[in-house]
Design a protein around this motif. Structure first.
Motif, PDB file in Angstrom:
ATOM      1  N   GLU A 154       0.800  -1.223   0.000  1.00  0.00           N
ATOM      2  CA  GLU A 154       0.000   0.000   0.000  1.00  0.00           C
ATOM      3  C   GLU A 154       0.831   1.270   0.000  1.00  0.00           C
ATOM      4  OE1 GLU A 154      -2.327   0.835   3.587  1.00  0.00           O
ATOM      5  OE2 GLU A 154      -4.045   1.201   2.275  1.00  0.00           O
ATOM      6  N   ASP A 179       0.778   6.699  -1.604  1.00  0.00           N
ATOM      7  CA  ASP A 179      -0.210   5.631  -1.678  1.00  0.00           C
ATOM      8  C   ASP A 179      -0.010   4.990  -3.040  1.00  0.00           C
ATOM      9  OD1 ASP A 179      -2.584   4.198  -2.388  1.00  0.00           O
ATOM     10  OD2 ASP A 179      -3.707   5.265  -0.837  1.00  0.00           O
ATOM     11  N   LYS A 181      -1.372   2.449  -4.701  1.00  0.00           N
ATOM     12  CA  LYS A 181      -2.515   2.085  -5.535  1.00  0.00           C
ATOM     13  C   LYS A 181      -3.219   3.315  -6.107  1.00  0.00           C
ATOM     14  CE  LYS A 181      -3.070  -2.307  -3.156  1.00  0.00           C
ATOM     15  NZ  LYS A 181      -3.909  -3.169  -2.305  1.00  0.00           N
ATOM     16  N   GLY A 252       2.803   1.199  10.305  1.00  0.00           N
ATOM     17  CA  GLY A 252       1.814   2.267  10.307  1.00  0.00           C
ATOM     18  C   GLY A 252       2.033   3.311  11.372  1.00  0.00           C
ATOM     19  N   SER A 286      -8.535   8.894   9.617  1.00  0.00           N
ATOM     20  CA  SER A 286      -8.839   7.466   9.679  1.00  0.00           C
ATOM     21  C   SER A 286      -7.577   6.710  10.057  1.00  0.00           C
ATOM     22  CB  SER A 286      -9.363   6.946   8.331  1.00  0.00           C
ATOM     23  OG  SER A 286      -8.300   6.884   7.391  1.00  0.00           O
ATOM     24  N   ASN A 287      -7.696   5.397  10.170  1.00  0.00           N
ATOM     25  CA  ASN A 287      -6.538   4.553  10.448  1.00  0.00           C
ATOM     26  C   ASN A 287      -6.076   3.808   9.200  1.00  0.00           C
ATOM     27  OD1 ASN A 287      -8.089   4.311  13.456  1.00  0.00           O
ATOM     28  ND2 ASN A 287      -5.882   4.726  13.449  1.00  0.00           N
ATOM     29  N   LYS A 288      -6.358   4.369   8.052  1.00  0.00           N
ATOM     30  CA  LYS A 288      -5.948   3.742   6.799  1.00  0.00           C
ATOM     31  C   LYS A 288      -4.418   3.661   6.710  1.00  0.00           C
ATOM     32  CE  LYS A 288      -6.344   4.026   1.781  1.00  0.00           C
ATOM     33  NZ  LYS A 288      -6.932   4.768   0.626  1.00  0.00           N
ATOM     34  N   TYR A 289      -3.751   4.743   7.088  1.00  0.00           N
ATOM     35  CA  TYR A 289      -2.299   4.788   6.984  1.00  0.00           C
ATOM     36  C   TYR A 289      -1.611   4.707   8.344  1.00  0.00           C
ATOM     37  CZ  TYR A 289      -3.564   6.638   2.381  1.00  0.00           C
ATOM     38  OH  TYR A 289      -4.115   6.828   1.135  1.00  0.00           O
ATOM     39  N   LYS A 291      -1.632   3.454  12.067  1.00  0.00           N
ATOM     40  CA  LYS A 291      -2.313   2.364  12.774  1.00  0.00           C
ATOM     41  C   LYS A 291      -1.797   2.255  14.203  1.00  0.00           C
ATOM     42  CE  LYS A 291      -2.794  -0.340   8.457  1.00  0.00           C
ATOM     43  NZ  LYS A 291      -3.135   0.833   7.735  1.00  0.00           N
TER      44      LYS A 291
END
Length: 291
Positions: A154, A179, A181, A252, A286-289, A291
């Protein structure tokens, strides 16, 4: 705390000169806006991502020569290394080795990065040639390259560095996280809901650096408030800015990075501080990246 040890370290730091030539050269070559707190050595380089298919151009005192290698190394499943250009010179006591990375992808973000890399690499090399022509004596070295901190399916966190040596040396490092993708650059501000993160991170860094000084009995020195170990010419750390240098680890975690002389004496080198995610949870988008 060992007072003799502190005094000895402080004296050693004070005795290391920062030559005017070094400051002038870096001022010319490292073109990034200064942050609120003034530093003698400005930070260079802007958004950085991943590097390239080994296409090498050696630029020496003779006409240029070029080599192309067949193998294409790949980083991750989406963003891959395509090319890098390498400028080199060795003349008397003057040396330069400048690697210019490029990354694959067709997004506007990646195209902008590649254009910037090419222009900055060329400018750095041309300025080096100009500087050594103007120097009457001495030696000078410029070394620029890149390091990959994180490479997952990712994310790619990638740092470009420039080290300039004229008697003493200084290094600047600038990271970019992509990112893969989406082929987009992740900025610090994009990770948070609002600017509350600036104070949260700044106060944590201040406390962490103060704790490091206590734990190492003064072997570590940082320019933070409430201590005597700072140089008036560089000021005291007041806090990070929205464009503060950072990268994201494979786990993360958010890591803030500071260049040589930015937050500590030169002998401390580059300084990094990992920020606990739980401290940031309320202000993260958010916790997309993270963590």
């Amino acid at each position: 705390m060992n007072d003799d040890k502190l005094k000895k370290l402080h004296a050693q730091y004070k005795d290391v000169p920062i030559p005017e030539e070094l400051e002038t050269i870096i001022d010319k070559n490292l073109q990034r806006p200064l942050k609120k707190r003034k530093r003698k050595l400005p930070i260079f380089l802007t958004s950085v991502a991943a590097a390239a298919v080994l296409f090498t151009v050696g630029l020496n005192t003779n006409p240029a020569m070029a080599k192309t290698l067949a193998d294409v190394p790949v980083i991750g499943q989406v963003v891959q290394v395509l090319t890098f250009t390498k400028y080199e010179m060795e003349k008397d006591a003057y040396t330069a080795e400048i690697q210019v990375p490029q990354i694959s992808g067709s997004s506007a973000d990646i195209e902008a990065l590649n254009e910037k890399y090419a222009e900055e690499g060329k400018t750095l090399y041309e300025q080096f040639k100009t500087d050594i022509e103007e120097m009457e004596a001495g030696n000078m070295a410029v070394n620029s390259g890149y390091v990959i901190e994180t490479d997952t399916d990712e994310l790619l966190s990638f740092g470009r560095y420039v080290e300039v040596t004229v008697v003493s040396s200084s290094t600047v490092m600038q990271y970019t996280t992509i990112d893969k993708k989406a082929e987009t650059v992740i900025t610090l501000t994009s990770l948070f809901k609002d600017d509350r993160y600036l104070d949260i991170i700044s106060r944590y860094i201040e406390d962490e650096l103060r704790n490091r000084m206590i734990e190492t009995e003064g072997s570590d020195m940082y320019w933070i408030g409430g201590t005597e170990y700072h140089d008036e010419a560089f000021g005291v750390f007041e806090g990070i800015s929205p464009d503060q240098n950072f990268y994201i680890t494979e786990e993360g975690k958010l890591v803030m990075s500071f260049d040589v002389y930015e937050i500590a004496p030169g002998f401390m080198g580059l300084v990094t501080v990992e920020i606990p995610t739980e401290l940031l949870q309320d202000v993260l988008v958010s916790n997309k990246y993270i963590k």
